[in-house]
Write a protein that holds these residues in place. Structure first.
Motif, short mmCIF file in Angstrom:
data_model
loop_
_atom_site.label_atom_id
_atom_site.label_comp_id
_atom_site.label_asym_id
_atom_site.label_seq_id
_atom_site.Cartn_x
_atom_site.Cartn_y
_atom_site.Cartn_z
N GLY A 23 0.11 -3.08 9.06
CA GLY A 23 1.47 -3.72 8.55
C GLY A 23 1.77 -4.93 7.45
N SER A 24 0.75 -4.49 7.38
CA SER A 24 0.16 -5.41 5.00
C SER A 24 0.55 -4.05 4.61
N THR A 25 -0.31 -3.03 4.29
CA THR A 25 0.66 -2.10 3.90
C THR A 25 1.48 -1.61 3.53
N PHE A 26 2.28 -1.21 4.80
CA PHE A 26 3.91 -1.08 5.13
C PHE A 26 4.94 -2.56 4.45
N GLU A 30 5.76 1.87 -13.80
CA GLU A 30 5.14 0.81 -13.67
C GLU A 30 5.02 1.21 -12.04
N THR A 31 5.85 1.46 -11.38
CA THR A 31 6.18 2.14 -9.50
C THR A 31 5.14 2.98 -9.10
N VAL A 32 4.88 4.07 -10.34
CA VAL A 32 3.63 4.85 -9.67
C VAL A 32 2.53 3.85 -9.79
N LEU A 33 2.37 3.29 -10.75
CA LEU A 33 0.87 2.84 -10.96
C LEU A 33 0.89 2.10 -9.54
N PHE A 34 1.25 1.35 -8.91
CA PHE A 34 1.71 0.24 -8.31
C PHE A 34 1.51 1.51 -6.47
N LEU A 35 1.42 1.85 -6.46
CA LEU A 35 1.81 2.83 -5.92
C LEU A 35 0.60 3.31 -5.55
N HIS A 36 -0.05 3.49 -5.87
CA HIS A 36 -1.30 4.48 -6.10
C HIS A 36 -2.22 3.59 -5.95
N ARG A 91 -4.73 3.67 -3.44
CA ARG A 91 -6.24 3.69 -2.86
C ARG A 91 -6.98 2.20 -2.26
N THR A 92 -6.36 1.53 -1.96
CA THR A 92 -7.16 0.39 -1.82
C THR A 92 -6.86 0.52 -0.16
N ALA A 93 -5.59 1.11 0.73
CA ALA A 93 -5.31 1.64 1.85
C ALA A 93 -5.56 1.86 2.65
#
Length: 269
Positions: A4-7, A136-142, A146-148
Motif C-alpha cells: 500500500g505504501s509503494t502504491f 526527476e520523475t524517472v529517477l524518483f521511480l527508479h 529499488r527500495t520496493a
C-alpha cells in the motif's frame, strides 16, 4: 502494508510531478482547439513526447555520471528557457484575445494557419514543461523500485491510477475550453502561462540558491507564498515582482496604443 505504501508513493510521484507539465500541455491544446487550429496540436504533443524520451536519456546520464543526483545548474537553465517561452506565448495570446482580431488573423493566414515560429514556440513550451519534471520523475521511480524490490504490481498500480487521473484532468480541460467563449480561453491561457512562468523563475532561482550562487533571505515571507508553490525567498520575489512590473508597463502600453491610433479611449476587455 508495504504494498500500500509503494502504491501511494508511486501515485504521488507521477501525479505530483506530472500535473504541472500536463496542465501546460493541456492549456496549449485547449487554446488551439478553441482557436480553430486543432490540426496544429501535433507539434505540442510531439514536443511532449520528445521530452519523455529525453527525460529517460537525462535520467540515465544522472544515474551513470552523477550518482543519481540531478544537476542544479542544468535544471536552472532549462527552467529559465521554459519561463522565457511561457512569457512570450502569454503575451502573444493576450494580443489575440479579441475574437474579431483573431478571426481576421486566421483569414490572413488561411494557407498556413499559424506561423512556423509560433508552432515551434508551442512545441518548445510543451517539451520544456515535460522535460523539467521528467528526468526527476524517472529517477524518483527508479529509486522507489529499488527500495520496493522492483516494479511490482503495487508500484505499477500506483502509476496506472496516477496516469488515469492525469488523463481525466486533461479531458476535463479540453471539454471546458470548447464551451467557453473565445476571449476567456485566450485570457485564461495567457494568465496561466504567465503565472507558470513566474513559478519557473522562482524554481530556477531556487536551483541557484541550492548551489549557494544566490543568497536566501526568507524572514517575514508569508507562508502562503510557499503554499502556492512559489519560491519563498525575498530574492525570488524581487525578481518576480520586477517581471510583473514590466508586464504591467507593457500591458498599459498595449492598451494605450489603439487609443492613440484612433483617437479614442481603449475599449475595456
Amino acid at each position: 502494508m508495504a504494498d500500500g505504501s509503494t502504491f501511494v508513493q508511486a501515485f504521488t510521484i507521477l501525479f505530483r510531478e506530472g500535473l504541472e507539465a500536463l496542465l501546460v500541455v493541456a492549456a496549449l491544446a485547449a487554446f488551439l482547439r478553441r482557436a480553430g487550429a486543432a490540426e496544429k496540436i501535433r507539434p505540442v504533443y510531439a514536443g511532449a513526447g520528445l521530452a519523455v524520451l529525453a527525460s529517460f536519456g537525462m535520467a540515465w546520464v544522472f544515474e551513470a555520471f552523477f550518482d543519481g543526483n540531478h544537476n542544479d545548474l542544468i535544471e536552472a537553465g532549462v527552467i529559465m528557457v521554459a519561463a522565457v517561452l511561457m512569457f512570450t506565448m502569454s503575451g502573444w495570446l493576450f494580443l489575440r484575445q479579441d475574437p474579431a482580431a483573431w478571426k481576421a488573423e486566421i483569414n490572413r493566414m488561411a494557407a498556413r494557419a499559424m506561423t512556423a515560429g509560433t508552432l515551434l514556440s508551442l512545441a518548445g513550451i510543451a517539451f520544456l514543461a515535460v522535460f523539467r519534471e521528467g528526468a526527476e520523475t524517472v529517477l524518483f521511480l527508479h529509486a522507489l523500485a529499488r527500495t520496493a524490490g522492483g516494479f511490482d504490481a503495487s508500484l505499477l498500480g500506483g502509476l496506472t491510477v496516477a496516469a488515469a487521473a492525469l488523463a481525466v484532468v486533461f479531458v476535463a480541460m479540453q471539454w471546458l475550453a470548447l464551451r467557453l467563449p473565445l476571449r476567456p480561453v485566450f485570457l485564461l491561457t495567457s494568465a496561466f502561462l504567465f503565472v507558470m512562468g513566474l513559478r519557473m523563475v522562482g524554481a530556477a532561482i531556487q536551483e541557484l540558491q541550492e548551489q549557494v550562487l544566490v543568497p536566501v533571505h526568507n524572514d517575514g515571507v508569508p507562508d502562503l507564498v510557499t503554499t502556492l508553490g512559489f519560491n519563498g525567498s525575498w530574492e525570488a520575489l524581487a525578481v518576480q515582482g520586477g517581471i510583473v512590473l514590466c508586464a504591467l508597463v507593457w500591458l498599459v502600453m498595449q492598451r494605450a496604443r489603439p487609443a492613440a491610433a484612433v483617437g479614442r479611449p481603449p475599449v475595456s476587455a
